[in-house]
Scaffold this motif. Structure first.
Motif, PDB file in Angstrom:
ATOM      1  N   GLY A  22       0.829  -1.208   0.000  1.00  0.00           N
ATOM      2  CA  GLY A  22       0.000   0.000   0.000  1.00  0.00           C
ATOM      3  C   GLY A  22       0.859   1.252   0.000  1.00  0.00           C
ATOM      4  N   ILE A  23       1.950   1.216   0.787  1.00  0.00           N
ATOM      5  CA  ILE A  23       2.807   2.405   0.894  1.00  0.00           C
ATOM      6  C   ILE A  23       3.581   2.605  -0.409  1.00  0.00           C
ATOM      7  CG2 ILE A  23       4.820   3.370   2.080  1.00  0.00           C
ATOM      8  CD1 ILE A  23       3.811   1.937   4.642  1.00  0.00           C
ATOM      9  N   LEU A  24       4.223   1.533  -0.864  1.00  0.00           N
ATOM     10  CA  LEU A  24       5.078   1.678  -2.054  1.00  0.00           C
ATOM     11  C   LEU A  24       4.242   1.921  -3.309  1.00  0.00           C
ATOM     12  CD1 LEU A  24       7.704  -1.057  -1.194  1.00  0.00           C
ATOM     13  CD2 LEU A  24       7.992   1.408  -1.037  1.00  0.00           C
ATOM     14  N   GLY A  25       3.021   1.415  -3.299  1.00  0.00           N
ATOM     15  CA  GLY A  25       2.152   1.635  -4.461  1.00  0.00           C
ATOM     16  C   GLY A  25       1.449   2.978  -4.395  1.00  0.00           C
ATOM     17  N   GLY A  26       1.634   3.733  -3.306  1.00  0.00           N
ATOM     18  CA  GLY A  26       1.066   5.070  -3.226  1.00  0.00           C
ATOM     19  C   GLY A  26      -0.371   5.094  -2.716  1.00  0.00           C
ATOM     20  N   HIS A  27      -0.927   3.929  -2.348  1.00  0.00           N
ATOM     21  CA  HIS A  27      -2.298   3.943  -1.835  1.00  0.00           C
ATOM     22  C   HIS A  27      -2.334   4.504  -0.416  1.00  0.00           C
ATOM     23  CE1 HIS A  27      -3.128   1.697  -5.386  1.00  0.00           C
ATOM     24  NE2 HIS A  27      -2.279   0.749  -5.023  1.00  0.00           N
ATOM     25  N   LEU A  28      -1.227   4.386   0.281  1.00  0.00           N
ATOM     26  CA  LEU A  28      -1.116   5.009   1.606  1.00  0.00           C
ATOM     27  C   LEU A  28      -0.090   6.121   1.445  1.00  0.00           C
ATOM     28  CD1 LEU A  28      -0.867   1.688   3.626  1.00  0.00           C
ATOM     29  CD2 LEU A  28      -2.741   3.306   3.725  1.00  0.00           C
ATOM     30  N   GLY A  29      -0.574   7.344   1.351  1.00  0.00           N
ATOM     31  CA  GLY A  29       0.312   8.457   0.982  1.00  0.00           C
ATOM     32  C   GLY A  29       1.320   8.796   2.052  1.00  0.00           C
ATOM     33  N   GLY A  30       2.471   9.409   1.644  1.00  0.00           N
ATOM     34  CA  GLY A  30       3.499   9.858   2.580  1.00  0.00           C
ATOM     35  C   GLY A  30       2.873  10.795   3.608  1.00  0.00           C
TER      36      GLY A  30
END
Ligand SMILES: Cc1ncc(COP(=O)(O)O)c(C=O)c1O
Length: 474
Positions: A22-30
């Motif tokens: 989720g994090i690396l795919g951008g679904h969980l934003g920085g």
């Protein structure tokens, strides 16, 4: 939040992987807040401890940050490398692509912004003199190198120079016809996988492991059998009794634990390969840097049955951007390897090869290695002294007397405290890197892999002072 667990391994591992995707795919934003542990545990029907452990692991990998009391947040610099719509608009188009999508990031690839003092084990020993010296080598080589397509196997002059070099330095006796020039260990791994392994063939890999070897074999589709290592290297009596096609080892300096494979284990491994007619890939990535004695001869020097595929690289001994390495190939495999190389890239760049041939022949590589070893010794001593003075009570150093990194175990630390230490180090400008990512099951005690090649002695001193202060604080 929709998270898909993949059903492999412990629940906390599945959850960590799902969150990572989720994090690396951008679904969980920085910068975004992760759900409260209790809520997520309820949503997923798992225990709160499972969620806590997953969050801790994300923090250790610096993909997330715990902010005391207020929760856990995705690290600020995290986001999709490309827009999610571009890279994941379609499902994987091949089994290979599907497998590579499932691979996590590697610790060797930087995902964090640079810090002032990074003790990253992938940092090479660089100097301005090396850059200008190499520019001269390339300039001279360009004047006399044939500019048409080059020999697939590699320039004859370089293959000869490598034979002389490895006979002198690694005890390996080879003929230029046995050598294939490749663009680093990485290409050697890919070519060897293609030439030796079909889907579901078994490959043994050391535990802990070199991530890129693991990922290359995994992406290729073979079944990986991790085999434990201890202070004598690969535990050979735990090698599988089922059929195995390849055993990948780093006998001179096990990556990352640092052990050197003992002679009895070397003999047992060679006997195993010979009895089962399987192949050994010897990755000799930094075997030339030893600080107590002359470098220990390579495993290949004992290989009378021609089962060892010896891989050498110029990444550590010269610099990694070169992308140049070599394989000393068992005779039975040379043609297949060269055929695979042909389909990969039609041969390595000729000017760089010619420059390297001259660099070796003229003795300049030898000089560079002598100076490099002296400089590395200084940096290593500085790290050892610094850790002893500032963190000696907490860090148990394993001094492998070789290579460009040391291992420091932190007995008495929990993983939660360890994650805090890594986070605090980063805030104070020291890049600290955990060793447990390299294990198939995280060891009980957390540990650091401490690279010392990329920092000057003064920088190392400063880094260890800060590290000591951070330990006292967490
Ligand atoms: C275990 C191991 N093998 C090989 C390499 C070098 O790889 P390459 O030659 O592809 O740069 C490294 C570099 O960090 C390494 O750690």
């Amino acid at each position: 939040m929709h998270l898909e667990l993949d059903g492999k391994g412990a629940l906390y591992e599945q959850l960590t992987r799902a969150l990572k995707r989720g994090i690396l795919g951008g679904h969980l934003g920085g910068g975004s807040k992760l759900p409260a542990t209790r809520d997520l545990a309820n949503d997923l029907g798992v225990s709160r401890n499972t969620v806590l452990t997953a969050y801790e692991l994300l923090c250790t990998e610096q993909l997330a940050m715990a902010r005391g009391g207020s929760g856990t947040y995705v690290a600020h610099n995290m986001g999709p490398r490309t827009s999610p719509s571009a890279s994941h608009a379609v499902g994987p188009q091949s089994r290979y692509a599907a497998r590579t999508r499932r691979l996590g990031p590697t610790m060797l690839a930087r995902t964090q912004p640079p810090v002032r003092y990074d003790l990253h084990c992938g940092e090479p020993l660089l100097s301005p003199a090396l850059a200008s010296g190499w520019r001269n080598e390339l300039g001279k080589a360009a004047m006399h190198t044939e500019l048409r397509y080059t020999t697939l196997q590699g320039l004859a002059a370089l293959r000869q120079a490598i034979c002389d070099h490895i006979a002198r330095r690694r005890g390996v006796l080879a003929n230029p016809d046995d050598i294939v020039i490749v663009s680093g260990t990485q290409q050697a791994l890919s070519l060897v996988a293609r030439v030796l392994l079909d889907d579901n063939h078994r490959a043994v890999i050391e535990d802990p492991r070199y991530e890129l070897a693991f990922q290359t074999l995994r992406a290729h589709g073979c079944r990986i059998v991790p085999v434990r290592t201890d202070e004598d290297g690969l535990v050979t009596n735990e090698l599988p009794t089922t059929s195995v096609r390849l055993v990948y080892v780093t006998p001179s300096h096990q990556f990352p634990s640092g052990s050197t494979m003992s002679l009895p284990r070397r003999m047992e491994l060679l006997a195993y390969a010979s009895e089962r007619r399987c192949w050994i890939l010897e990755d000799d990535y930094d075997g030339e840097f030893r600080f107590d004695s002359k470098p220990i001869p390579a495993l290949r020097s004992l290989d009378v049955r021609d089962r060892v595929i010896y891989v050498g690289s110029f990444s550590k001994i010269v610099f990694p951007a070169l992308r140049l390495g070599y394989v000393v190939c068992p005779k039975a495999l040379v043609d297949d390897l060269v055929a695979a190389k042909k389909l990969d890239d039609l041969g390595c760049p000729a000017i760089e090869q010619a420059a390297m041939a001259e660099f070796i022949k003229s003795g300049r590589l030898e000089r560079h290695l002598r100076r490099g070893t002296a400089e590395l010794r200084r940096r290593r001593n500085c790290l050892i002294d610094g850790i002893r003075s500032h963190a000696g009570k907490h860090i148990r150093l394993i001094d492998s007397r070789a290579g460009m990194h040391l291992i420091g175990w932190l007995p008495g630390f929990t993983y939660a405290r360890f994650a805090k230490l890594i986070e605090l180090g980063r805030q104070r400008g020291v890049g600290l890197h955990a060793i447990h990512h390299f294990y198939s099951v995280a060891p009980e005690t957390p540990g650091l892999i401490l690279g010392f090649a990329g920092l000057s002695p003064i920088q190392i001193s400063n880094a260890t002072k800060i590290l000591g202060a951070c330990i006292d604080e967490v």
